[in-house]
Design an enzyme around this catalytic site. Structure first.
Site, PDB file in Angstrom:
ATOM      1  N   PHE A   1      -9.211   4.717 -38.230  1.00 33.08           N
ATOM      2  CA  PHE A   1      -8.156   3.755 -38.485  1.00 33.08           C
ATOM      3  C   PHE A   1      -8.711   2.370 -38.763  1.00 33.08           C
ATOM      4  CE2 PHE A   1      -5.387   6.803 -36.395  1.00 33.08           C
ATOM      5  CZ  PHE A   1      -4.142   6.569 -36.982  1.00 33.08           C
ATOM      6  N   ASP A   2      -8.124   1.719 -39.749  1.00 31.46           N
ATOM      7  CA  ASP A   2      -8.138   0.266 -39.775  1.00 31.46           C
ATOM      8  C   ASP A   2      -7.249  -0.178 -38.614  1.00 31.46           C
ATOM      9  OD1 ASP A   2      -8.190  -2.497 -40.824  1.00 31.46           O
ATOM     10  OD2 ASP A   2      -6.095  -2.059 -41.326  1.00 31.46           O
ATOM     11  N   VAL A   3      -7.521  -1.345 -38.049  1.00 34.96           N
ATOM     12  CA  VAL A   3      -6.772  -1.768 -36.858  1.00 34.96           C
ATOM     13  C   VAL A   3      -5.750  -2.858 -37.169  1.00 34.96           C
ATOM     14  CG1 VAL A   3      -6.958  -2.767 -34.545  1.00 34.96           C
ATOM     15  CG2 VAL A   3      -8.638  -1.069 -35.319  1.00 34.96           C
TER      16      VAL A   3
ATOM     17  N   THR B   1      -2.608  -2.309 -39.509  1.00 31.93           N
ATOM     18  CA  THR B   1      -2.258  -0.897 -39.393  1.00 31.93           C
ATOM     19  C   THR B   1      -1.715  -0.571 -38.006  1.00 31.93           C
ATOM     20  OG1 THR B   1      -4.006  -0.362 -40.979  1.00 31.93           O
ATOM     21  CG2 THR B   1      -3.134   1.461 -39.669  1.00 31.93           C
TER      22      THR B   1
END
Length: 242
Positions: free
Chosen positions: A13-15, A18
């Site tokens: 994941f991008d954080v 997102t």
């Protein structure tokens, strides 16, 4: 291409954007700051000025830690709007990641995915800020790759290469990794170029990372508007945030 979680052993994941809802906080900070200096500017204009500055500054090498990225962004936005640089406000802006909140669906969505796969974070952030965000998420990632760790920022590839290597050490090959992000520029396009399957969480009303170099080329394999929708699409069973 239909994405199914059963086809993957890991999701990355991008954080920020997102899982962490940073845009309203950035707009609120910059809007209040501009107002105190007698500048009336739409929140979108302030946010896009920040985004342009961020994209440029993150290309500089050696890479700056993220608080210094924010300091430099603040200085550029100050100059763009002809406001004298206030050091105290610049330092407050540099510390804002510690206060950015999580999206309401982040924790339950992450835990639903982690029940079936390893979950990694590939984040354009420093270690300390990410630690604060993980507390807000109430979640521990199996693999963590930050800009501080790799000395670079997405869309450059060190995050992806390092994440792939970390999962390989856990016995998970790159073809069994799914990448997920909100940013077309920093996540979907580089994932495309590296041949990684990817899903785009197109959060309603959010703008960061949707323009700039490479964004128009992005071709996600799946587009959803929330993490709950993503879990449902991947597993056939929606995550319940109630």
């Amino acid at each position: 291409m239909r994405l199914r979680l059963s086809d993957f052993d890991a999701v990355t994941f991008d954080v920020y954007g997102t899982l962490i809802d940073w845009e309203p906080s950035i707009i609120a900070f910059l809007g209040a700051w501009a107002g105190r200096h007698g500048v009336s500017a739409p929140g979108k204009d302030l946010l896009m000025a920040f985004d342009r500055a961020r994209a440029d500054i993150q290309k500089e090498r050696p890479a700056h830690l993220y608080p210094d990225i924010l300091r430099r962004c603040f200085e550029r936005v100050s100059r763009e709007f002809s406001i004298a640089i206030d050091v105290e406000e610049r330092e407050r802006f540099a510390a804002t990641p510690h206060a950015w909140p999580a999206y309401a669906d982040s924790q339950v969505g992450l835990k639903a995915l982690q029940a079936k796969a390893k979950v990694g974070a590939l984040s354009n952030i420093d270690n300390a800020s990410l630690a604060s965000s993980c507390i807000k998420l109430g979640f521990s990632f199996d693999v963590v790759v930050t800009a501080e760790r790799v000395g670079a920022y997405k869309p450059d590839w060190p995050h992806f290469h390092t994440g792939i290597a970390d999962f390989a050490a856990l016995g998970i090959p790159r073809q069994r990794i799914l990448h997920i992000g909100q940013s077309l520029r920093a996540d979907v396009t580089p994932a495309n170029r590296l041949g990684l399957p990817c899903a785009w969480i197109n959060r309603p009303g959010r703008l960061l990372g949707l323009s700039g170099e490479g964004a128009a080329e992005a071709k996600p394999d799946l587009t959803v508007s929330s993490l709950v929708e993503l879990v449902a699409a991947l597993t056939g069973a929606p995550a319940d945030i109630t």
